[in-house]
Design a protein around this motif. Structure first.
Motif, PDB file in Angstrom:
ATOM      1  N   TYR A   1      33.353 -37.014 -11.603  1.00 63.58           N
ATOM      2  CA  TYR A   1      32.438 -36.516 -12.641  1.00 63.58           C
ATOM      3  C   TYR A   1      31.017 -36.386 -12.098  1.00 63.58           C
ATOM      4  O   TYR A   1      30.358 -35.350 -12.275  1.00 63.58           O
ATOM      5  CB  TYR A   1      32.499 -37.472 -13.824  1.00 63.58           C
ATOM      6  N   GLU A   2      30.538 -37.427 -11.439  1.00 60.95           N
ATOM      7  CA  GLU A   2      29.181 -37.386 -10.899  1.00 60.95           C
ATOM      8  C   GLU A   2      29.042 -36.293  -9.848  1.00 60.95           C
ATOM      9  O   GLU A   2      28.036 -35.579  -9.793  1.00 60.95           O
ATOM     10  CB  GLU A   2      28.805 -38.744 -10.305  1.00 60.95           C
ATOM     11  N   ALA A   3      30.063 -36.148  -9.008  1.00 64.27           N
ATOM     12  CA  ALA A   3      30.014 -35.115  -7.975  1.00 64.27           C
ATOM     13  C   ALA A   3      30.040 -33.721  -8.597  1.00 64.27           C
ATOM     14  O   ALA A   3      29.319 -32.806  -8.147  1.00 64.27           O
ATOM     15  CB  ALA A   3      31.183 -35.287  -7.009  1.00 64.27           C
ATOM     16  N   THR A   4      30.852 -33.543  -9.629  1.00 63.50           N
ATOM     17  CA  THR A   4      30.927 -32.236 -10.286  1.00 63.50           C
ATOM     18  C   THR A   4      29.605 -31.870 -10.942  1.00 63.50           C
ATOM     19  O   THR A   4      29.119 -30.741 -10.825  1.00 63.50           O
ATOM     20  CB  THR A   4      32.046 -32.235 -11.341  1.00 63.50           C
ATOM     21  N   ARG A   5      28.985 -32.822 -11.621  1.00 59.65           N
ATOM     22  CA  ARG A   5      27.675 -32.574 -12.228  1.00 59.65           C
ATOM     23  C   ARG A   5      26.652 -32.181 -11.167  1.00 59.65           C
ATOM     24  O   ARG A   5      25.836 -31.277 -11.373  1.00 59.65           O
ATOM     25  CB  ARG A   5      27.182 -33.812 -12.967  1.00 59.65           C
TER      26      ARG A   5
END
Length: 336
Positions: free
Chosen positions: A166-170
């Motif tokens: 999630y953090e990487a996608t954001r």
């Protein structure tokens, strides 16, 4: 309802997608970090220094060690030519792909063994990888940026991967908006529209990460979650100020993530396509010889029905081609 309103918003800034690509030669040479087939070019992706540092900080806080990013696009820019605006800038899909346990246990470099790396040949048993589906999406005129995150410890609990992905996608959404995604071998920016819609997709744990990203990240136009696991422990309810239509794809033969688990995350604005015969990993299968027109029509019918009724059931045989067509038809519906 609300979902239909989002899907029929003005398309004045949304470039239409080109037709499926068919060419006989590649435009870029192969190297250790990039490769080409007749219709698809694959490369490692690099980020400009400030964004690379921000990405590393995000995944480190979430328990990650490093993030690997690769991109797939049509082998020649002409394949992505936009028929409306006459540009060779292509629509962007950011795809969260969870690392397979076998690759993690072996301790190999993700780009050497992971699901993102093309197999030696399409019929090789190791072809059960995301690269098959992602390559097919690129052949339809998309730039697909796929990511995965390595954990800081060996064999963490599986659900650990959701917040890290999630953090990487954001972070990659922000990079895309700033034009900070580059072909690592050539240094050239990836050829997508910085001003266009950004679509986020993912499978399994990556599907949960995609849902989290769509709920909380401004600038995400729509989400396609393929057999997503639960994201509730890691993601708050969708804020009202971040409206983002979502498509959930579930499987009647998915015994790893049951359809009712994915449905439990849906809101009234989301739609579902239920593939009656699909298992959890059918999108990772070796390319099947299927009638392309039949697959496209099955996907189109499923999307049209789900938009009209909120859900649809499809008897179509699951394959990488079908999942690719579902993503494509949903994006087309959003842009129409």
């Amino acid at each position: 309802g609300t979902q239909k309103k989002y899907l029929t918003m003005s398309a004045s800034r949304r470039p239409r997608i080109g037709t499926r690509a068919h060419v006989s030669s590649a435009s870029a040479s192969s190297s250790a970090s990039s490769s080409s087939t007749g219709v698809c070019h694959r490369c490692r992706v690099s980020l400009s220094p400030p964004f690379a540092s921000a990405l590393h900080s995000r995944i480190t806080r979430a328990g990650g060690r490093r993030c690997d990013v690769v991109a797939y696009r049509p082998a020649t820019l002409e394949l992505g030519t936009n028929s409306v605006h006459g540009t060779t800038r292509m629509p962007l899909v950011i795809f969260a792909a969870p690392l397979l346990a076998t690759a993690m246990a072996a301790g190999n470099d993700i780009l050497a063994m992971s699901t993102l790396t093309p197999p030696p040949s399409p019929t090789d048993p190791s072809a059960s990888r995301y690269c098959v589906t992602l390559s097919k999406l690129a052949e339809r005129g998309y730039v697909v940026v796929a990511l995965d995150v390595w954990p800081a410890v060996i064999a963490p609990p599986p659900l650990w991967r959701v917040p890290a992905l999630y953090e990487a996608t954001r972070a990659l959404v922000a990079c895309a908006r700033a034009g900070a995604l580059q072909d690592a071998s050539s240094g050239e920016p990836l050829p997508f529209h910085r001003e266009c819609d950004i679509f986020v997709a993912g499978h399994s744990l990556g599907g949960a990460a995609a849902v989290c990203c769509g709920r909380t990240t401004a600038g995400v136009s729509a989400v396609v979650a393929l057999h997503p696991t639960r994201c509730d422990p890691f993601c708050p309810p969708r804020p009202r100020h971040v409206p983002c239509p979502m498509l959930y794809v579930t499987g009647g033969s998915d015994w790893l993530v049951r359809a009712e688990v994915s449905r439990s995350m849906m809101t009234a604005d989301d739609v579902e396509v239920h593939l009656v015969h699909a298992g959890h990993a059918d999108m990772l299968g070796v390319t099947a010889s299927a009638d392309g027109a039949h697959v496209d029509q099955a996907a189109r019918d499923a999307i049209v029905t789900s938009r009209a009724k909120g859900s649809s059931r499809s008897q179509a045989s699951p394959s990488p081609e079908l999942y690719t067509a579902l993503v494509d038809e949903y994006v087309r519906a959003y842009q129409s």
